[in-house]
Write a protein that holds these residues in place. Sequence first.
Motif, PDB file in Angstrom:
ATOM      1  N   ILE A  50       0.851  -1.190   0.000  1.00  0.00           N
ATOM      2  CA  ILE A  50       0.000   0.000   0.000  1.00  0.00           C
ATOM      3  C   ILE A  50       0.884   1.236   0.000  1.00  0.00           C
ATOM      4  O   ILE A  50       1.782   1.358   0.826  1.00  0.00           O
ATOM      5  CB  ILE A  50      -0.903   0.016   1.251  1.00  0.00           C
ATOM      6  N   ALA A  52       0.694   5.341   0.384  1.00  0.00           N
ATOM      7  CA  ALA A  52      -0.199   6.407   0.831  1.00  0.00           C
ATOM      8  C   ALA A  52       0.526   7.745   0.817  1.00  0.00           C
ATOM      9  O   ALA A  52       1.355   8.000   1.675  1.00  0.00           O
ATOM     10  CB  ALA A  52      -0.716   6.104   2.234  1.00  0.00           C
ATOM     11  N   LEU A  64      -4.457   6.444  10.114  1.00  0.00           N
ATOM     12  CA  LEU A  64      -4.364   5.703   8.856  1.00  0.00           C
ATOM     13  C   LEU A  64      -3.569   4.417   9.037  1.00  0.00           C
ATOM     14  O   LEU A  64      -4.012   3.331   8.637  1.00  0.00           O
ATOM     15  CB  LEU A  64      -3.711   6.570   7.776  1.00  0.00           C
ATOM     16  N   LEU A  81       3.353  -1.066   4.048  1.00  0.00           N
ATOM     17  CA  LEU A  81       2.759   0.257   3.908  1.00  0.00           C
ATOM     18  C   LEU A  81       3.874   1.259   3.685  1.00  0.00           C
ATOM     19  O   LEU A  81       4.809   1.336   4.475  1.00  0.00           O
ATOM     20  CB  LEU A  81       1.958   0.630   5.167  1.00  0.00           C
ATOM     21  N   LEU A  83       4.477   5.176   3.383  1.00  0.00           N
ATOM     22  CA  LEU A  83       3.951   6.527   3.557  1.00  0.00           C
ATOM     23  C   LEU A  83       4.890   7.487   2.843  1.00  0.00           C
ATOM     24  O   LEU A  83       6.099   7.440   3.061  1.00  0.00           O
ATOM     25  CB  LEU A  83       3.872   6.877   5.041  1.00  0.00           C
ATOM     26  N   GLN A 118       0.381  14.400  -6.123  1.00  0.00           N
ATOM     27  CA  GLN A 118       0.008  13.043  -5.737  1.00  0.00           C
ATOM     28  C   GLN A 118       0.626  11.980  -6.647  1.00  0.00           C
ATOM     29  O   GLN A 118       1.083  10.947  -6.179  1.00  0.00           O
ATOM     30  CB  GLN A 118      -1.514  12.914  -5.730  1.00  0.00           C
ATOM     31  N   THR A 122       3.139   9.112  -5.350  1.00  0.00           N
ATOM     32  CA  THR A 122       2.790   7.698  -5.517  1.00  0.00           C
ATOM     33  C   THR A 122       3.906   6.954  -6.235  1.00  0.00           C
ATOM     34  O   THR A 122       4.289   5.843  -5.852  1.00  0.00           O
ATOM     35  CB  THR A 122       1.466   7.552  -6.274  1.00  0.00           C
TER      36      THR A 122
END
Length: 128
Positions: A50, A52, A64, A81, A83, A118, A122
Motif C-alpha cells: 500500500i 499512501a 491511517l 505500507l 507513507l 500526488q 505515488t
Amino acid sequence: MRQSCLCSRKRCGYATSTAGHRGVALRRRHNVRVCALAGKQQKQALDVAIVAPVYNEQDGVHALANAIRSAMDDASLAYKLVLVDDGSTDKSADAMRDVVQANDETVHAVYLRRNSGQSTATAAGLSA
C-alpha cells in the motif's frame, strides 16, 4: 559516514551521507530522503503493498496506519505500507517517523523535499 546511492541507476556516482534522526537513519538520494528501514528486505512474501501519499496530515497519519494494520491483521495478509511525505509544511514527517519506528518492518517512509503532487508521490512510494 559515506554510502553509495541506492537509486535504480547503475553507478550514478551520487554519494550520500547518513545521519541519525530520532533513532532512524535517513539516506539522501537525488531529491528524496528514504528511511533506512525501507532498504531492508521483507522476510516473508507480501500479499499487499500500500502506498499512501501524505500532505499536511499530521493528525491523520497514526489513524491511517492503525486502520490499515487492523484491516490487514484481520484478513491475515502480509503487507507493506509506504507513507510518502509530499513536502508537507506541518509535522507530518515527524508523525510518519513515529509510525515507522513503532511498526518496524511493515511501514516504510519516503520524504520528498517539496510538494510534487500526488502522482509523483505515488511513483516515489512505488519505487521505494
